[in-house]
Design a protein around this motif. Structure first.
Motif, short mmCIF file in Angstrom:
data_model
loop_
_atom_site.label_atom_id
_atom_site.label_comp_id
_atom_site.label_asym_id
_atom_site.label_seq_id
_atom_site.Cartn_x
_atom_site.Cartn_y
_atom_site.Cartn_z
N GLY A 116 -32.26 36.80 -0.21
CA GLY A 116 -31.03 36.73 -1.02
C GLY A 116 -29.75 36.66 -0.21
O GLY A 116 -28.67 37.00 -0.71
N LYS A 117 -29.85 36.23 1.05
CA LYS A 117 -28.64 36.19 1.90
C LYS A 117 -27.83 34.94 1.61
O LYS A 117 -28.36 33.91 1.20
CB LYS A 117 -29.05 36.14 3.39
N LYS A 118 -26.54 35.02 1.92
CA LYS A 118 -25.71 33.80 1.93
C LYS A 118 -26.15 33.00 3.16
O LYS A 118 -26.28 33.55 4.26
CB LYS A 118 -24.23 34.17 2.03
N LEU A 119 -26.37 31.69 2.95
CA LEU A 119 -26.84 30.85 4.04
C LEU A 119 -25.78 29.81 4.39
O LEU A 119 -25.45 28.94 3.57
CB LEU A 119 -28.15 30.15 3.62
N ALA A 120 -25.22 29.91 5.60
CA ALA A 120 -24.30 28.88 6.11
C ALA A 120 -25.19 27.93 6.91
O ALA A 120 -25.69 28.27 7.97
CB ALA A 120 -23.23 29.52 6.98
N LEU A 121 -25.40 26.74 6.35
CA LEU A 121 -26.50 25.89 6.85
C LEU A 121 -26.02 24.70 7.66
O LEU A 121 -25.39 23.78 7.15
CB LEU A 121 -27.32 25.39 5.65
#
Ligand code: NDP
Length: 383
Positions: A116-121
């Motif tokens: 459930g993490k924020k993903l900076a992709l």
């Protein structure tokens, strides 16, 4: 409260630029984890400067050297692919920056979303290989994905505040170092020529992908999944100045664009600060020094890889996974001087055609497809 970050691939081009931003705004960010594949020396010096909670070296053969280099500091040292997946799920982490290159980025992307993490992709290959699965998982877990790739960041920025659907995405492309090189000469271009990108300084793999235009094909696939549009709604426009980072056209014919210098610091920073914008320490674009913008159509005769990516996207299933795996093999062989530039698209075409088709792949199917496609590509290239 500080945003706590796991930075995967901190020794790479995107990873190092992410650290510039984190260090410029150290009052807002805290690095929990740094990772690398083999470059344990740089990883150790980054860790010494930042003192994260942990570091991971994916290639286990460098574990002892890294451990020894950090033995006087209270930093946990881990090794191997499993460790990469564990550190992203750490409860201390708010945001995972995935700046790994290639298929290796997929498992940590999945692990970050599962947690459930924020993903900076930045790792576009996660979406190229398994875009449908990744986006479904993000929705299920309500885990936001914010793109770092400059074109997708531009599209993302154009969409802020819009409620109407996208009519069309205009994905800009620099055209790479061989934009006007005649087809005959492309047979003989070398890796060092291909590595001389006119506008961007990037890691070796993406620089070769930019030269073949497969990078643009990958970005078409990435845009399809990130923004939920069909392949037919994405048009590639060659814009050699790389100032317009991409555009979105709406139903009423309005086109919004995002512009700026060709510098990844802005999209990386925006992925970390969204929905806010912070003052930059980087140079700004100056119109008075700009002699003009130009646009042209991509030449898919000389650069067939772009078309192959569109075809793989339309076929769906595991086709894009096979395309990516074949490309990783071919690009490594080209960089090693073992094959010619035009052998790259030939390998892609052969592999995607020969690879067994799976309509609804699971994560396990993707693993098998990746391995199978690598074998096919190696056989084709006699490696
Ligand atoms: P680099 O090759 O410069 O860096 C890759 C990073 O990933 C390094 O830290 C490397 O470690 C690590 N790594 C490589 N292979 C593995 C592996 N098998 N397991 C674990 N870690 C690994 O790549 P870039 O920074 O150029 O690109 C990263 C991603 O961002 C790519 O998906 C690329 O397409 C995308 N991107 C990059 C842009 C750019 O400007 N560079 C622009 C837009 C997108 P080590 O140093 O030890 O090898």
């Amino acid at each position: 409260m500080k945003q706590r970050i796991a930075l995967l691939g901190s020794t790479g081009s995107i990873g190092r630029q992410t650290l510039d931003i984190v260090q410029a705004y150290s009052e807002h960010f805290e690095i929990v984890t740094l990772t690398a594949n083999r470059n344990w020396e740089l990883l150790a010096s980054q860790a010494r400067a930042i003192e994260p909670d942990s570091v991971v070296i994916a290639d286990k053969s460098h574990y002892n050297a890294l451990k020894e280099a950090l033995s006087d500091l209270p930093i946990k040292v881990y090794a191997g692919d499993d460790a990469l997946q564990q550190v992203v799920a750490n409860s201390q982490v708010d945001t995972v920056v995935n700046a790994l290159v290639g298929y290796a980025g997929l498992a940590p992307t999945v692990a970050a979303l599962e947690a459930g993490k924020k993903l900076a992709l930045a790792n576009k290959e996660s979406l190229v290989v398994a875009g449908e699965l990744v986006m479904k998982l993000a929705a299920e877990k309500r885990a936001p994905i914010v793109p770092i790739d400059s074109e997708h960041s531009a599209i993302f920025q154009c969409l802020v505040g819009e409620t109407s659907p996208i009519h069309k995405i205009l994905l800009t492309a620099s055209g790479g170092p061989f934009l006007h090189t005649p087809a005959k000469e492309l047979e003989h271009v070398t890796a060092s020529e291909a590595l001389r990108h006119p506008n961007w300084e990037m890691g070796a793999k993406i620089t070769i992908d930019s030269a073949t235009l497969l990078n643009k094909g990958f970005e078409v696939i990435e845009a399809r999944w990130l923004f939920g549009v069909d392949a037919e709604q994405i048009e590639v426009v060659v814009h050699p100045q790389s100032v317009i980072h991409s555009m979105v056209e709406f139903a009423d014919g309005a086109i919004k664009a995002q512009l700026g210098t060709p510098d990844m610091h802005l999209p990386i920073q925006y992925a970390l600060t969204f929905p806010y914008r912070w003052e930059t320490t980087q140079p700004r674009f100056n119109f008075s020094k700009c002699s003009g913008f130009s646009f042209e159509q991509p030449d898919t005769e000389r650069f067939p890889a772009l078309q192959l990516a569109f075809e793989a996207l339309r076929k769906g299933g595991n086709c894009c996974c096979s395309l990516n795996a074949a490309n990783e093999v071919a690009v490594a062989a080209f960089l090693g001087g073992r094959i010619g530039f035009r052998d790259i698209p030939r390998t892609l075409e052969y592999t995607v055609e020969k690879a067994p088709y799976i309509a609804q792949p699971t994560l396990e199917d993707y693993r098998a497809s990746d391995a199978e496609a690598r074998n096919l590509a190696q056989t084709f290239l006699h490696l």
